[in-house]
Enzyme design. Structure first.
Site, mmCIF file in Angstrom:
data_model
loop_
_atom_site.group_PDB
_atom_site.id
_atom_site.type_symbol
_atom_site.label_atom_id
_atom_site.label_comp_id
_atom_site.label_asym_id
_atom_site.label_seq_id
_atom_site.Cartn_x
_atom_site.Cartn_y
_atom_site.Cartn_z
ATOM 1 N N THR A 1 0.945 -1.082 -0.031
ATOM 2 C CA THR A 1 0.016 -0.069 0.104
ATOM 3 C C THR A 1 0.768 1.197 -0.084
ATOM 4 O O THR A 1 0.581 2.234 -0.296
ATOM 5 C CB THR A 1 -0.970 -0.081 1.236
ATOM 6 O OG1 THR A 1 -1.662 -1.134 1.177
ATOM 7 C CG2 THR A 1 -1.825 1.024 1.017
ATOM 8 N N TYR B 1 4.375 -12.974 4.541
ATOM 9 C CA TYR B 1 3.309 -12.157 3.971
ATOM 10 C C TYR B 1 2.911 -13.130 2.912
ATOM 11 O O TYR B 1 3.533 -13.309 1.796
ATOM 12 C CB TYR B 1 3.678 -11.057 3.394
ATOM 13 C CG TYR B 1 3.049 -10.026 2.724
ATOM 14 C CD1 TYR B 1 1.426 -10.204 2.607
ATOM 15 C CD2 TYR B 1 3.467 -8.798 2.189
ATOM 16 C CE1 TYR B 1 0.745 -9.505 1.926
ATOM 17 C CE2 TYR B 1 2.704 -7.958 1.391
ATOM 18 C CZ TYR B 1 1.268 -8.275 1.458
ATOM 19 O OH TYR B 1 0.306 -7.427 0.739
ATOM 20 N N LYS C 1 0.781 -12.523 7.590
ATOM 21 C CA LYS C 1 -0.283 -11.637 6.744
ATOM 22 C C LYS C 1 -0.949 -12.709 5.805
ATOM 23 O O LYS C 1 -0.465 -13.081 4.825
ATOM 24 C CB LYS C 1 0.095 -10.656 6.342
ATOM 25 C CG LYS C 1 -0.942 -9.850 5.764
ATOM 26 C CD LYS C 1 -0.371 -8.458 4.983
ATOM 27 C CE LYS C 1 -1.723 -7.486 4.391
ATOM 28 N NZ LYS C 1 -0.794 -6.342 3.637
ATOM 29 N N ILE D 1 -4.013 -6.566 8.971
ATOM 30 C CA ILE D 1 -3.038 -5.509 8.278
ATOM 31 C C ILE D 1 -4.203 -5.088 7.052
ATOM 32 O O ILE D 1 -4.302 -5.744 6.263
ATOM 33 C CB ILE D 1 -1.945 -5.883 8.032
ATOM 34 C CG1 ILE D 1 -1.162 -6.336 9.022
ATOM 35 C CG2 ILE D 1 -1.124 -4.689 7.065
ATOM 36 C CD1 ILE D 1 0.278 -7.005 8.685
#
Length: 297
Positions: free
Chosen positions: A46, A142, A170, A210
């Protein structure tokens, strides 16, 4: 040992006339600290880190850490934990970056599988193990196969869970079976990475999220987390259903364009991205502005 529970914000990188807007970034960090979020993720997807050079990445991280640490000057508060994204497909270069980050007061590093090269699962295990060996901080895996081209299979995740510095994941793979298996195993804290799965992940026993969509109305995401962890299912369900339109709009076009458009509409940042990312379409921006008007800054 770090705690990766609660709502974490994967921070955007604000721009103004093509340069990083550090004033806007500082304001956002203070905003999210005041909202009661559990922590921040810097230089993740992001944050458009692929469009930042090394000096800009270091400057962005320095700004975030300075404000996050300043939060602890109030005796009633604590320093806001900061995760740092480290991405790539060259293990040695990533190891060198992690060794730089070892010197900083961060909560951990967030690492995706090597992108594009699509290594075998044993290569993924060796890659993450080498990086975790090099890290003085906890590691958050992730798992985002739609971006990397390869997923972390359940056996791989369970193997990596044995590493003493790998503490969380994540979870963006979209596999309920994997999510449930990780929660039942209990060694990794499971953070929802697909925002629409936040409710189901928390109800299943996950530790938090998240969540890019939480850039706006972060207090409501924090309230959702608190309601569900306190067993207030009806209240949590009500909050979540009210947030669903916001979450859906936040991902209606490539992230972070919708989030930046919404924050711009509510006065927090300029609506700027760097190529190859582009601003949200006029049609989506109109819907985001209307959403922002329902609860102004």
């Amino acid at each position: 040992m770090s705690d990766f529970s609660g709502i974490w914000i994967p921070l955007i990188t604000p721009f103004a006339d093509g340069a990083v807007d550090h004033a806007a970034l500082r304001a956002l960090v203070r905003r999210y600290a005041d909202a009661g979020v559990a922590g921040l993720a810097a230089l993740g997807t992001t944050g458009e880190p692929a469009t930042l050079d090394a000096a800009e990445q270091d400057a962005v991280l320095a700004t975030i850490l300075a404000v996050a640490q300043a939060n602890a000057t109030d005796a009633q508060r604590r320093a806001l934990p900061v995760l740092v994204g480290v991405s790539g497909n060259h293990t040695a270069s990533m190891r060198a970056r992690i060794e730089q980050l070892n010197l900083l007061p961060i909560a951990g590093v967030l690492i995706a599988a090597p992108y594009y090269t699509r290594p075998a699962q044993d290569g993924i295990v060796a890659h993450f193990s080498a990086l975790a060996d090099a890290s003085a901080h906890p590691v958050v895996l992730y798992d985002i196969p739609q971006r990397t081209g390869v997923r972390l299979e359940l056996d791989t995740l369970l193997t990596l869970a044995a590493h003493p510095r790998i503490q969380a994941v994540k979870d963006c793979a979209g596999s309920l079976d994997t999510t449930l298996a990780l929660v039942r195993d209990g060694r990794l804290q499971v953070l929802a990475g697909n925002d629409l799965e936040l409710f189901s992940t928390l109800c299943a026993g996950g530790s938090g999220a998240i969540a890019a969509s939480a850039h706006w109305r972060p207090e409501r995401f924090v309230a959702l987390y608190r309601a569900l962890t306190e067993g207030k299912l009806d209240e949590g369900r009500q909050i979540f259903h009210a947030l669903v339109p916001q979450i859906q709009l936040a991902f209606a076009e490539p992230n972070p364009a919708p989030v930046k458009a919404l924050l711009a509409a509510t006065g927090w940042v300029r609506n700027e991205l760097r190529l190859p990312m582009t601003r949200a379409s006029a049609a989506l921006t109109e819907r985001l502005v209307a959403l922002g008007e329902t609860q102004p800054r």
